[in-house]
Design an enzyme around this catalytic site. Structure first.
Site, PDB file in Angstrom:
ATOM      1  N   SER A 271      84.160  11.540  32.591  1.00  0.00           N
ATOM      2  CA  SER A 271      84.527  11.853  31.205  1.00  0.00           C
ATOM      3  C   SER A 271      84.070  10.728  30.293  1.00  0.00           C
ATOM      4  O   SER A 271      83.941   9.572  30.734  1.00  0.00           O
ATOM      5  CB  SER A 271      86.050  12.003  31.091  1.00  0.00           C
ATOM      6  OG  SER A 271      86.466  12.035  29.742  1.00  0.00           O
TER       7      SER A 271
ATOM      8  N   TYR B 220      94.577   8.459  32.646  1.00  0.00           N
ATOM      9  CA  TYR B 220      93.449   9.378  32.820  1.00  0.00           C
ATOM     10  C   TYR B 220      92.126   8.633  32.653  1.00  0.00           C
ATOM     11  O   TYR B 220      91.230   8.724  33.497  1.00  0.00           O
ATOM     12  CB  TYR B 220      93.547  10.513  31.809  1.00  0.00           C
ATOM     13  CG  TYR B 220      92.319  11.387  31.744  1.00  0.00           C
ATOM     14  CD1 TYR B 220      92.065  12.337  32.726  1.00  0.00           C
ATOM     15  CD2 TYR B 220      91.409  11.269  30.691  1.00  0.00           C
ATOM     16  CE1 TYR B 220      90.936  13.148  32.663  1.00  0.00           C
ATOM     17  CE2 TYR B 220      90.287  12.071  30.617  1.00  0.00           C
ATOM     18  CZ  TYR B 220      90.048  13.012  31.610  1.00  0.00           C
ATOM     19  OH  TYR B 220      88.930  13.803  31.543  1.00  0.00           O
TER      20      TYR B 220
ATOM     21  N   SER C  97      88.455  27.693  37.475  1.00  0.00           N
ATOM     22  CA  SER C  97      88.410  27.895  36.026  1.00  0.00           C
ATOM     23  C   SER C  97      87.656  26.739  35.392  1.00  0.00           C
ATOM     24  O   SER C  97      87.233  25.798  36.068  1.00  0.00           O
ATOM     25  CB  SER C  97      89.831  27.983  35.439  1.00  0.00           C
ATOM     26  OG  SER C  97      90.511  26.740  35.614  1.00  0.00           O
TER      27      SER C  97
ATOM     28  N   GLY D 284      87.869  22.263  42.471  1.00  0.00           N
ATOM     29  CA  GLY D 284      88.554  22.613  41.231  1.00  0.00           C
ATOM     30  C   GLY D 284      87.768  23.607  40.405  1.00  0.00           C
ATOM     31  O   GLY D 284      87.638  23.447  39.189  1.00  0.00           O
TER      32      GLY D 284
END
Length: 264
Positions: free
Chosen positions: A141, A154, A17, A14
Site C-alpha cells: 500500500s 496497518y 472480493s 484473499g
C-alpha cells in the site's frame, strides 16, 4: 502487448472480493490456471465461479483456507503443492486511534498482512527457483511509505511487506524468478465501500461525496484526486506476473495516483 500466462498456475490469497478478485480475474483472462482463496468454503466457491465466468475460463478453482494462520497456510499448500505465481493479497485494515491499538491488534495485523505472505513464499518460492521461473507479488500500500496517523499499525505492516519482498528478491539473483510489491492507494473495494458508507451516513453526504472528501482531507497530495478502481490496481499486478515483466525485480511499484510526493 498481449499477456499470455497459459500453462502457469497462480494463487491469489484473499481473492473472494476486492483487489484480490480483480487480480484473479485478470490472471484467468490471461490464461493462467487460477486458485481463488478465502476463509469460507461457500464464499470461495461462489467467487471462483464468478472469476471463471468473468474471464471466460474453466480453469479456476477455490481453496478455503485462513492464511492468517500457520494451519491455514499449510492447508492451502497441501491443496496446491506447486504454483508458478503467488499473489500475497490477503490483508486487513482498520482506522484506529494509536492509543487504542492493543498488542493483540498489532499481532493480528502482522499475522494477516505479513506472516501470511512470509509462510506462503517460504512454501512456494523454492519450487519456483528450482524450475527457474516464477512470480511472487505482495500487495502492499502507499501507506507503507506514507504512514497514516489514523492506522499506524496497518501502515507499519505494509512497510514490513516491502522489506520482505525486497529481501526475497535478492534470493532470486540470476534466475527467471521475480519478487515485487505493488502499492495501491485508496481503492474502492467492497471493504472500503463499507467504510465510505459509514462516513457518508455520519456526515450526511453521498458515498461519492464522502470518497471525494476523504481524498481531499487525508490524501491531499493525490494527483489522481479520486479513489482508484480494483481493476486499475489489478492491471499492474497482472503485468508484474507476466513473462513481459522479466526485468522488473525487487521493486515497489506504485499504483496510487501520485499520492507519494517523490520523484524516486
Amino acid at each position: 502487448m498481449k499477456i499470455d500466462l497459459s500453462g502457469k498456475t497462480a494463487i491469489v490469497t484473499g481473492s473472494t472480493s476486492g483487489i484480490g478478485q480483480a487480480i484473479a480475474r485478470g490472471l484467468a483472462a490471461a490464461g493462467a490456471a487460477v486458485v481463488v482463496n478465502g476463509r469460507g468454503k461457500e464464499r470461495v466457491e461462489a467467487a471462483a465461479a464468478a472469476v471463471a465466468k468473468a474471464a471466460g475460463s474453466a480453469d479456476v478453482r477455490g481453496v478455503a483456507a485462513d492464511v492468517a494462520t500457520a494451519e491455514g497456510c499449510d492447508a492451502l499448500v497441501a491443496a496446491v503443492p506447486q504454483a508458478d505465481i503467488l499473489v500475497n493479497n490477503a490483508g486487513i485494515f482498520e482506522p484506529k486511534d494509536f492509543f487504542a491499538i492493543s498488542d493483540d491488534d498489532w499481532r493480528r495485523f502482522f499475522e494477516v498482512n505479513v506472516l501470511s505472505g512470509v509462510r506462503l513464499s517460504r512454501a512456494y518460492l523454492k519450487g519456483m527457483l528450482a524450475r527457474n521461473w516464477g512470480r511472487v507479488v505482495f500487495v502492499s500500500s502507499e501507506s507503507a511509505l506514507n504512514i497514516p496517523a489514523e492506522m499506524i499499525h496497518y501502515g507499519t505492516s505494509k512497510t514490513a511487506q516491502l522489506a520482505v519482498a525486497r529481501g526475497l528478491a535478492k534470493l532470486t539473483s540470476g534466475t527467471a524468478v521475480t519478487v515485487n510489491a505493488i502499492l495501491p492507494g485508496p481503492t474502492r473495494s467492497e471493504g472500503v465501500e463499507e467504510f465510505l458508507a459509514a462516513m457518508a451516513a455520519g456526515s450526511g453526504q453521498s458515498v461519492d461525496e464522502a470518497a471525494a472528501s476523504f481524498v481531499r482531507e487525508h490524501r491531499p497530495t493525490s494527483l489522481l484526486q479520486r479513489f482508484t478502481s480494483v481493476d486499475e490496481v489489478a492491471n499492474m499486478a497482472v503485468y508484474v506476473c507476466s513473462r513481459e515483466a522479466s526485468a522488473t525485480n525487487g521493486a515497489a511499484l506504485r499504483v496510487e495516483g501520485g499520492i507519494i510526493d517523490s520523484i524516486g
